[in-house]
Design a protein around this motif. Structure first.
Motif, PDB file in Angstrom:
ATOM      1  N   LYS A   1       1.056  -1.245  -0.183  1.00 12.24           N
ATOM      2  CA  LYS A   1      -0.545   0.043  -0.339  1.00 12.24           C
ATOM      3  C   LYS A   1       1.111   1.433   0.301  1.00 12.24           C
ATOM      4  O   LYS A   1       1.667   1.627   0.594  1.00 12.24           O
ATOM      5  CB  LYS A   1      -0.741  -0.528   1.549  1.00 12.24           C
TER       6      LYS A   1
ATOM      7  N   LYS B   1      -6.808  -5.344   5.893  1.00 10.96           N
ATOM      8  CA  LYS B   1      -7.865  -3.940   5.987  1.00 10.96           C
ATOM      9  C   LYS B   1      -7.884  -3.359   4.469  1.00 10.96           C
ATOM     10  O   LYS B   1      -6.732  -3.084   4.207  1.00 10.96           O
ATOM     11  CB  LYS B   1      -8.543  -3.112   6.956  1.00 10.96           C
ATOM     12  N   THR B   2      -8.542  -3.313   4.172  1.00  4.98           N
ATOM     13  CA  THR B   2      -8.902  -2.672   2.537  1.00  4.98           C
ATOM     14  C   THR B   2      -9.866  -1.332   2.905  1.00  4.98           C
ATOM     15  O   THR B   2      -9.240  -0.507   3.515  1.00  4.98           O
ATOM     16  CB  THR B   2      -9.090  -2.877   0.942  1.00  4.98           C
ATOM     17  N   THR B   3     -10.772  -0.872   3.147  1.00  9.24           N
ATOM     18  CA  THR B   3     -11.783  -0.012   3.179  1.00  9.24           C
ATOM     19  C   THR B   3     -12.438  -0.288   4.506  1.00  9.24           C
ATOM     20  O   THR B   3     -13.175   0.406   4.285  1.00  9.24           O
ATOM     21  CB  THR B   3     -12.946   0.631   1.713  1.00  9.24           C
ATOM     22  N   ASP B   4     -12.069  -1.321   5.262  1.00  4.89           N
ATOM     23  CA  ASP B   4     -12.676  -1.268   6.416  1.00  4.89           C
ATOM     24  C   ASP B   4     -12.576  -0.608   7.559  1.00  4.89           C
ATOM     25  O   ASP B   4     -10.813  -0.039   7.304  1.00  4.89           O
ATOM     26  CB  ASP B   4     -12.338  -2.816   6.904  1.00  4.89           C
ATOM     27  N   THR B   5     -13.235   0.704   8.203  1.00  3.18           N
ATOM     28  CA  THR B   5     -12.706   1.044   8.657  1.00  3.18           C
ATOM     29  C   THR B   5     -12.713   0.553   9.874  1.00  3.18           C
ATOM     30  O   THR B   5     -11.709   1.113  11.118  1.00  3.18           O
ATOM     31  CB  THR B   5     -13.535   1.989   9.268  1.00  3.18           C
TER      32      THR B   5
ATOM     33  N   GLU C   1     -19.326  -0.365   2.526  1.00  6.43           N
ATOM     34  CA  GLU C   1     -18.829   1.100   2.264  1.00  6.43           C
ATOM     35  C   GLU C   1     -20.255   2.153   2.016  1.00  6.43           C
ATOM     36  O   GLU C   1     -21.210   1.778   1.657  1.00  6.43           O
ATOM     37  CB  GLU C   1     -18.619   1.019   1.036  1.00  6.43           C
TER      38      GLU C   1
ATOM     39  N   GLU D   1     -17.592   7.039  -2.078  1.00  4.17           N
ATOM     40  CA  GLU D   1     -16.503   6.152  -2.317  1.00  4.17           C
ATOM     41  C   GLU D   1     -16.251   5.613  -2.751  1.00  4.17           C
ATOM     42  O   GLU D   1     -14.954   4.791  -3.612  1.00  4.17           O
ATOM     43  CB  GLU D   1     -16.572   4.751  -0.181  1.00  4.17           C
ATOM     44  N   ASN D   2     -17.048   4.608  -4.471  1.00  6.89           N
ATOM     45  CA  ASN D   2     -16.936   3.948  -5.116  1.00  6.89           C
ATOM     46  C   ASN D   2     -17.267   4.610  -6.481  1.00  6.89           C
ATOM     47  O   ASN D   2     -16.924   4.575  -7.586  1.00  6.89           O
ATOM     48  CB  ASN D   2     -17.837   2.898  -5.423  1.00  6.89           C
TER      49      ASN D   2
ATOM     50  N   SER E   1     -11.265   0.851  -6.886  1.00 10.42           N
ATOM     51  CA  SER E   1     -10.966   0.181  -5.341  1.00 10.42           C
ATOM     52  C   SER E   1     -10.968  -1.118  -6.225  1.00 10.42           C
ATOM     53  O   SER E   1     -11.842  -1.328  -6.993  1.00 10.42           O
ATOM     54  CB  SER E   1     -12.120   1.028  -4.296  1.00 10.42           C
TER      55      SER E   1
END
Lengths: 383, 383
Positions: free
Chosen positions: A19, A145-149, A259, A377-378, A383
């Motif tokens: 990343k 994690k990717t877009t996980d908060t 998301e 977000e998308n 992503s």
């Protein structure tokens, strides 16, 4: 506690530099034995990422000694070169850990159609192996994690044995599994066949009934590894129930962190002629963009539920359908029911009950609302 | 010109007070003959609005003397009372126009699950009948708008005959027709069977291949009325092509005015084994929320195209798929193709070409992007 809650497992999570942000992006989970049994369930998308194709082969042997997981790149639609990258990842882990590459599962998540930076990933495996610890489960969960908060973990204690796990996933969540990587571990002494039976039964009613955005991923992977270190062989029923409970817990965490979502929507289809009918109707409701928008706006728009039911092949009579939203039966016999103003929509959880009035079967599907944040977000970046 | 472009038709559009806004909400289209032939195509949603159930019966006779259309309420999921409302609407029009109620088609659009204000609708029919004119097509087209920002009309001239029409629809657009009311008229002397053949062939490749938001309506209605007033019987091929051209024009107008959309997406699936495969793949791409968001963000995210193709049952080899976005082949042989930075995404129209490399069949599906405006428009109030 995550994947190291069960005895016989070590794990690590590190930043390998995959990343650009410098966040953790590489996790390693190692089964120290004595048993190395494993089972896996993978995406049903016919376009499968290289690590899925690789790990499906590994799982055929019923033995997994370690799992390498990376975020920051899905290694999907990357051609023969991408498959070689996955192979090289397994070879590197085998070399470092002293195992056979044929027992190393690999899972990747991130952008599709981009090759992984192997000059960073391979040294990362050495770094992760050096950091392996019986307390490393939390760090491993963070690294995938990717877009996980938030990172997602769950543990269920059996009678002298434990099932624990970690999951990632926040978008591209749909039946046939999600952009979802899950590793479950247990110290129970269960063979590969027992693991497989428990895992398939569990995913069928948990991860397979989550539908955040109707989009099926190329990379979904759920692995269950057993070390046997507890030296207990539980009854299959009790073990299967523990696996189901951990899967259910993690699946709910995925929905809760989807998301851009502002609502978690529990869709229960009751009095269906068959379970398949109940699932088909539930998924159709779950995927209706107009309903998802209405629920985001706290509008109990039951007409959109009926029009979603009407697109299915399930057995029902349109004039006998009943629909409740948050327990208020706003639609009775296919027509206007109780006052929609009675529906309290202020809370994050929304419960839709669709009564098909045909039989005795039912199913629950979990979904999310559709929000401007999801669109942002998308659309704002790849992503 | 709309539905009055063809000779033998009068129309009107008025404000009956069904909409609280006071905007036009009632249209009347009358066939003056000498022929009263008609054909109709309706939603395949199994939850059908009362006017759809009524008009399906009317069309079985192959004769329609007039169509009453209202916006401001769909009269769907309104039970036996709602059906009586539609019946009373047809009876009122029959009385005012001096025809049989069995030849009066009815179409409604608006919120599902709400009864129509018959105390306003029935006097509105008298008012509309008093305003009927051979130049009333434009006003009729305006009166059927809901969230449409513009009214939609189209005309094609044949050799001594004309096909014209009007359409409304801006959301809930999906295969199986849309929340879409369409009335086409012709002065050609064609019988009901000829109209039916031309209409079914036309809708199959036009309205049925529009997929704005994957949501199928309870009210979709497409009617084709022939007056025979031109006293010309065209060759069936030429007539069918004219009907197809008008449907195609109106379908494109629906996509161009879809709720909240900023992009019109033309998806062409080529080299499919069968036309059904091409349509299935096109629809799967059209409905992928993640792709729709990416295109909104002008991101040529071809990985999301591949993951959508992968969810279908069409014949293809994942390693032979090619995808172009705006004519740049960003995916070749299932992997990275030409530089995605070469894709110019600034314009409203986006062209996706998906090459299945299996056969010689193809299909085109039109879709829209997914935007925060769509979410807002469908969450801020019931529609």
């Amino acid at each position: 506690m995550s994947v190291t809650a069960a005895k016989g497992f070590t794990a690590a999570g590190i930043a390998a530099g995959i990343k650009e942000s410098g966040s953790p992006d590489l996790a390693l989970v190692v089964n120290q034995g004595p048993r190395l049994a494993a089972a896996g369930v993978f995406t049903s998308n016919r376009v499968k990422a290289a690590p899925v194709l690789w790990s499906q082969q590994v799982l055929k042997g019923g033995q997994v000694s370690a799992v390498v997981l990376n975020s920051g790149g899905a290694n999907a639609c990357t051609g023969p070169g991408g498959f070689q990258d996955t192979h090289a990842t397994a070879e590197k882990a085998a070399e470092v850990l002293g195992h056979s590459a044929g027992e190393i599962a690999v899972a990747s998540t991130g952008l599709i159609g981009v090759r992984l930076p192997m000059d960073k990933l391979l040294p990362g495996i050495e770094k992760a192996a050096a950091g392996l610890s019986a307390h490393g489960g939390e760090k491993a969960a963070i690294a995938i994690k990717t877009t996980d908060t938030v990172h997602k973990t769950a543990v269920v204690q059996g009678d002298g044995w434990t099932v624990g796990g970690m999951a990632k996933g926040a978008g591209m969540l749909a039946p046939g599994l999600a952009t979802m990587l899950v590793v479950l571990t247990t110290d129970a002494d269960v063979d590969a066949a027992g693991l497989d039976a428990a895992l398939r039964a569990a995913t069928r009613t948990t991860f397979d009934r989550v539908d955040s955005d109707g989009c099926m991923s190329t990379n979904d992977t759920v692995l269950l590894l057993a070390s046997g270190a507890a030296e207990v062989t539980p009854a299959q029923d009790a073990f299967a129930e523990a696996v189901r409970a951990v899967c259910d817990d993690l699946a709910r965490q995925l929905i809760g962190d989807a998301e851009g979502a502002s609502k978690d929507i529990r869709i229960e289809v009751i009095n269906a002629a068959t379970e398949d009918d109940a699932v088909e109707v539930g998924r159709s409701i779950a995927r209706n963009n107009l309903l998802k928008c209405a629920l985001h706006g706290e509008d109990p728009n039951w007409g959109r539920v009926l029009s979603a039911i009407g697109t299915t092949s399930a057995a029902f009579d349109p004039d006998k359908l009943n629909v409740a939203i948050n327990d208020v039966w706003v639609c009775r016999n296919g027509s206007v029911g109780d006052d929609r103003d009675l529906v309290d929509m202020r809370y994050r959880e929304v419960r839709i009950t669709a009564d098909l009035a045909e039989g005795a079967e039912s199913a629950v599907i979990w979904a999310n609302d559709l929000t401007a944040d999801y669109v942002h977000e998308n659309s704002a970046y790849s992503s």
